[in-house]
Design a protein around this motif. Structure first.
Motif, PDB file in Angstrom:
ATOM      1  N   PRO A 145       0.801  -1.231   0.000  1.00 63.35           N
ATOM      2  CA  PRO A 145       0.000   0.000   0.000  1.00 63.35           C
ATOM      3  C   PRO A 145       0.833   1.279   0.000  1.00 63.35           C
ATOM      4  N   SER A 146       1.976   1.230   0.656  1.00 64.41           N
ATOM      5  CA  SER A 146       2.795   2.440   0.749  1.00 64.41           C
ATOM      6  C   SER A 146       3.399   2.850  -0.589  1.00 64.41           C
ATOM      7  N   SER A 147       3.560   1.877  -1.503  1.00 65.80           N
ATOM      8  CA  SER A 147       4.190   2.195  -2.792  1.00 65.80           C
ATOM      9  C   SER A 147       3.251   1.995  -3.980  1.00 65.80           C
ATOM     10  N   ASP A 148       1.989   1.722  -3.700  1.00 68.09           N
ATOM     11  CA  ASP A 148       1.016   1.503  -4.776  1.00 68.09           C
ATOM     12  C   ASP A 148       0.436   2.845  -5.200  1.00 68.09           C
ATOM     13  N   HIS A 149       0.852   3.327  -6.365  1.00 69.26           N
ATOM     14  CA  HIS A 149       0.390   4.628  -6.857  1.00 69.26           C
ATOM     15  C   HIS A 149      -0.697   4.498  -7.915  1.00 69.26           C
ATOM     16  N   LEU A 150      -1.144   3.278  -8.186  1.00 68.18           N
ATOM     17  CA  LEU A 150      -2.141   3.066  -9.220  1.00 68.18           C
ATOM     18  C   LEU A 150      -3.548   2.863  -8.664  1.00 68.18           C
ATOM     19  N   SER A 151      -3.674   2.570  -7.399  1.00 65.89           N
ATOM     20  CA  SER A 151      -5.001   2.321  -6.821  1.00 65.89           C
ATOM     21  C   SER A 151      -5.014   2.736  -5.359  1.00 65.89           C
ATOM     22  N   ASN A 152      -6.195   2.948  -4.850  1.00 65.02           N
ATOM     23  CA  ASN A 152      -6.381   3.238  -3.436  1.00 65.02           C
ATOM     24  C   ASN A 152      -6.866   1.966  -2.756  1.00 65.02           C
ATOM     25  N   GLN A 153      -5.995   1.304  -2.032  1.00 63.61           N
ATOM     26  CA  GLN A 153      -6.340   0.043  -1.397  1.00 63.61           C
ATOM     27  C   GLN A 153      -7.185   0.223  -0.149  1.00 63.61           C
ATOM     28  N   PHE A 154      -7.424   1.459   0.247  1.00 58.25           N
ATOM     29  CA  PHE A 154      -8.283   1.722   1.396  1.00 58.25           C
ATOM     30  C   PHE A 154      -9.645   2.257   0.952  1.00 58.25           C
ATOM     31  N   ALA A 155     -10.095   1.779  -0.202  1.00 58.05           N
ATOM     32  CA  ALA A 155     -11.404   2.169  -0.736  1.00 58.05           C
ATOM     33  C   ALA A 155     -12.220   0.915  -1.031  1.00 58.05           C
ATOM     34  N   ALA A 156     -12.284   0.030  -0.038  1.00 57.82           N
ATOM     35  CA  ALA A 156     -12.953  -1.262  -0.256  1.00 57.82           C
ATOM     36  C   ALA A 156     -14.463  -1.124  -0.410  1.00 57.82           C
ATOM     37  N   MET A 157     -15.043  -0.098   0.194  1.00 60.40           N
ATOM     38  CA  MET A 157     -16.501   0.066   0.140  1.00 60.40           C
ATOM     39  C   MET A 157     -16.868   1.267  -0.721  1.00 60.40           C
ATOM     40  N   PRO A 158     -17.812   1.087  -1.658  1.00 61.62           N
ATOM     41  CA  PRO A 158     -18.486  -0.153  -2.045  1.00 61.62           C
ATOM     42  C   PRO A 158     -17.622  -0.945  -3.017  1.00 61.62           C
ATOM     43  N   SER A 159     -18.026  -2.177  -3.296  1.00 64.20           N
ATOM     44  CA  SER A 159     -17.301  -2.997  -4.251  1.00 64.20           C
ATOM     45  C   SER A 159     -17.848  -2.745  -5.658  1.00 64.20           C
ATOM     46  N   LEU A 160     -17.113  -1.962  -6.445  1.00 64.06           N
ATOM     47  CA  LEU A 160     -17.528  -1.761  -7.829  1.00 64.06           C
ATOM     48  C   LEU A 160     -17.273  -3.012  -8.667  1.00 64.06           C
ATOM     49  N   HIS A 161     -16.392  -3.885  -8.192  1.00 67.81           N
ATOM     50  CA  HIS A 161     -16.277  -5.192  -8.848  1.00 67.81           C
ATOM     51  C   HIS A 161     -17.657  -5.853  -8.890  1.00 67.81           C
ATOM     52  N   PHE A 162     -18.328  -5.852  -7.741  1.00 62.71           N
ATOM     53  CA  PHE A 162     -19.643  -6.497  -7.687  1.00 62.71           C
ATOM     54  C   PHE A 162     -20.717  -5.625  -8.324  1.00 62.71           C
ATOM     55  N   GLY A 163     -20.687  -4.326  -8.074  1.00 62.08           N
ATOM     56  CA  GLY A 163     -21.710  -3.436  -8.622  1.00 62.08           C
ATOM     57  C   GLY A 163     -21.747  -3.457 -10.138  1.00 62.08           C
ATOM     58  N   TRP A 164     -20.585  -3.408 -10.759  1.00 59.65           N
ATOM     59  CA  TRP A 164     -20.539  -3.454 -12.227  1.00 59.65           C
ATOM     60  C   TRP A 164     -20.970  -4.824 -12.746  1.00 59.65           C
ATOM     61  N   ALA A 165     -20.558  -5.892 -12.058  1.00 62.72           N
ATOM     62  CA  ALA A 165     -20.944  -7.239 -12.495  1.00 62.72           C
ATOM     63  C   ALA A 165     -22.454  -7.421 -12.414  1.00 62.72           C
ATOM     64  N   LEU A 166     -23.071  -6.891 -11.359  1.00 62.31           N
ATOM     65  CA  LEU A 166     -24.519  -7.010 -11.218  1.00 62.31           C
ATOM     66  C   LEU A 166     -25.232  -6.200 -12.294  1.00 62.31           C
ATOM     67  N   MET A 167     -24.715  -5.017 -12.622  1.00 61.70           N
ATOM     68  CA  MET A 167     -25.318  -4.214 -13.675  1.00 61.70           C
ATOM     69  C   MET A 167     -25.176  -4.892 -15.028  1.00 61.70           C
ATOM     70  N   LEU A 168     -24.059  -5.571 -15.249  1.00 58.82           N
ATOM     71  CA  LEU A 168     -23.878  -6.304 -16.497  1.00 58.82           C
ATOM     72  C   LEU A 168     -24.981  -7.344 -16.655  1.00 58.82           C
ATOM     73  N   ALA A 169     -25.234  -8.096 -15.597  1.00 59.11           N
ATOM     74  CA  ALA A 169     -26.269  -9.124 -15.659  1.00 59.11           C
ATOM     75  C   ALA A 169     -27.647  -8.514 -15.856  1.00 59.11           C
ATOM     76  N   ILE A 170     -27.964  -7.474 -15.100  1.00 65.96           N
ATOM     77  CA  ILE A 170     -29.269  -6.829 -15.216  1.00 65.96           C
ATOM     78  C   ILE A 170     -29.450  -6.233 -16.608  1.00 65.96           C
ATOM     79  N   GLY A 171     -28.398  -5.601 -17.134  1.00 68.24           N
ATOM     80  CA  GLY A 171     -28.485  -4.990 -18.453  1.00 68.24           C
ATOM     81  C   GLY A 171     -28.727  -6.005 -19.552  1.00 68.24           C
ATOM     82  N   LEU A 172     -28.037  -7.134 -19.495  1.00 70.51           N
ATOM     83  CA  LEU A 172     -28.218  -8.152 -20.530  1.00 70.51           C
ATOM     84  C   LEU A 172     -29.561  -8.861 -20.403  1.00 70.51           C
ATOM     85  N   ILE A 173     -30.033  -9.026 -19.194  1.00 75.38           N
ATOM     86  CA  ILE A 173     -31.366  -9.611 -19.007  1.00 75.38           C
ATOM     87  C   ILE A 173     -32.438  -8.677 -19.558  1.00 75.38           C
TER      88      ILE A 173
END
Length: 266
Positions: free
Chosen positions: A162-190
């Motif tokens: 975390p101290s040297s990771d300049h590409l992401s914020n590892q202290f931004a776990a909430m909310p999970s956009l991994h899950f939010g985007w995946a759920l929208m993908l399913a809803i959109g295709l349905i």
């Protein structure tokens, strides 16, 4: 003369919605992904608060008797192959799947594309606010839980220290956009398709949920908050109404037509 022209006009199917300009949409979608990355980076810091919030989330989940994240991770750790597949899914599916979803909608369902892009933009923008107000360390960083950082131990990992990771914020776990985007993908295709098998798209958010929890990158509550935010966005931004033309195209369903007036010549 009118009797000959009216039936033709009545049988004219609704026009297919025009696709938005490609260059504009490319810039908008690229901007959405850029905001996702840069917005999280701007919310870096607040390490102490992130760990205190992590302990609160963990204790709250136990108080309301949510399943232990350890149960999912224990299932993954039965073999190196399974945990490696989970880490790979976490690292490689998130962005490409969402991009492929938007491209397919743009080409095949333009009206649904505009709807889905708006929903994703609203959810992503709203999600970037939480790390400023509620920084959260992921469960893989929380001591005393029995969880391990599967990406670091088994690979592949998308995060460095975390101290040297300049590409992401590892202290931004909430909310999970991994899950939010995946759920929208399913809803959109349905919503955009009529196949009887379209409900199988729900497997994508289900697998994503098990992966983000089992790899100790997210808590259950991260996915629940993402679901609530997506629900609010969907309540405010309604999907397009399916026309007879789009409902019947490619599905074998006859296209409904306006009734022909009695006595009219076809």
């Amino acid at each position: 003369m009118n009797a000959r022209t009216e039936p033709a006009e009545a049988e004219t199917a609704p026009a297919t919605p025009a696709r938005p300009p490609l260059i504009r949409e490319f810039l908008l979608v690229a901007g959405l992904f850029l905001v996702y990355k840069l917005g999280r980076q701007l919310a870096t810091g607040h390490t102490g608060d992130a760990f205190r919030n992590a302990r609160r989330v963990w204790d709250l989940e136990r108080a309301v008797r949510l399943p232990h994240e350890n149960a999912v991770q224990s299932a993954l750790l039965h073999g190196d192959t399974l945990v490696h597949l989970a880490n790979t899914y976490y690292a490689t599916v998130h962005f490409p799947a969402t991009l492929a979803f938007l491209v397919w909608l743009y080409v095949r369902r333009p009206a649904h594309y505009v709807w889905a892009r708006r929903v994703l933009a609203v959810v992503t923008t709203a999600a970037l606010v939480l790390p400023f107000t509620f920084p959260l360390a992921p469960p893989r960083m929380l001591t005393g839980t029995g969880l391990v950082d599967t990406g670091r131990v088994y690979g592949p990992s998308v995060y460095g220290p975390p101290s040297s990771d300049h590409l992401s914020n590892q202290f931004a776990a909430m909310p999970s956009l991994h899950f939010g985007w995946a759920l929208m993908l399913a809803i959109g295709l349905i919503a955009a398709t009529k196949s009887r098998l379209r409900w199988l798209w729900l497997l994508h958010p289900l697998i994503t949920l098990l992966v983000i929890v089992g790899t100790a990158n997210h808590y259950w509550l991260d996915a629940l908050v993402a679901t609530a935010m997506l629900g609010l966005a969907l309540a405010a931004i309604h999907p397009p109404r399916r026309t007879a033309t789009t409902a019947g195209r490619g599905t074998g369903v006859p296209v409904a037509r306006e009734p022909v007036p009695a006595g009219a010549v076809r």
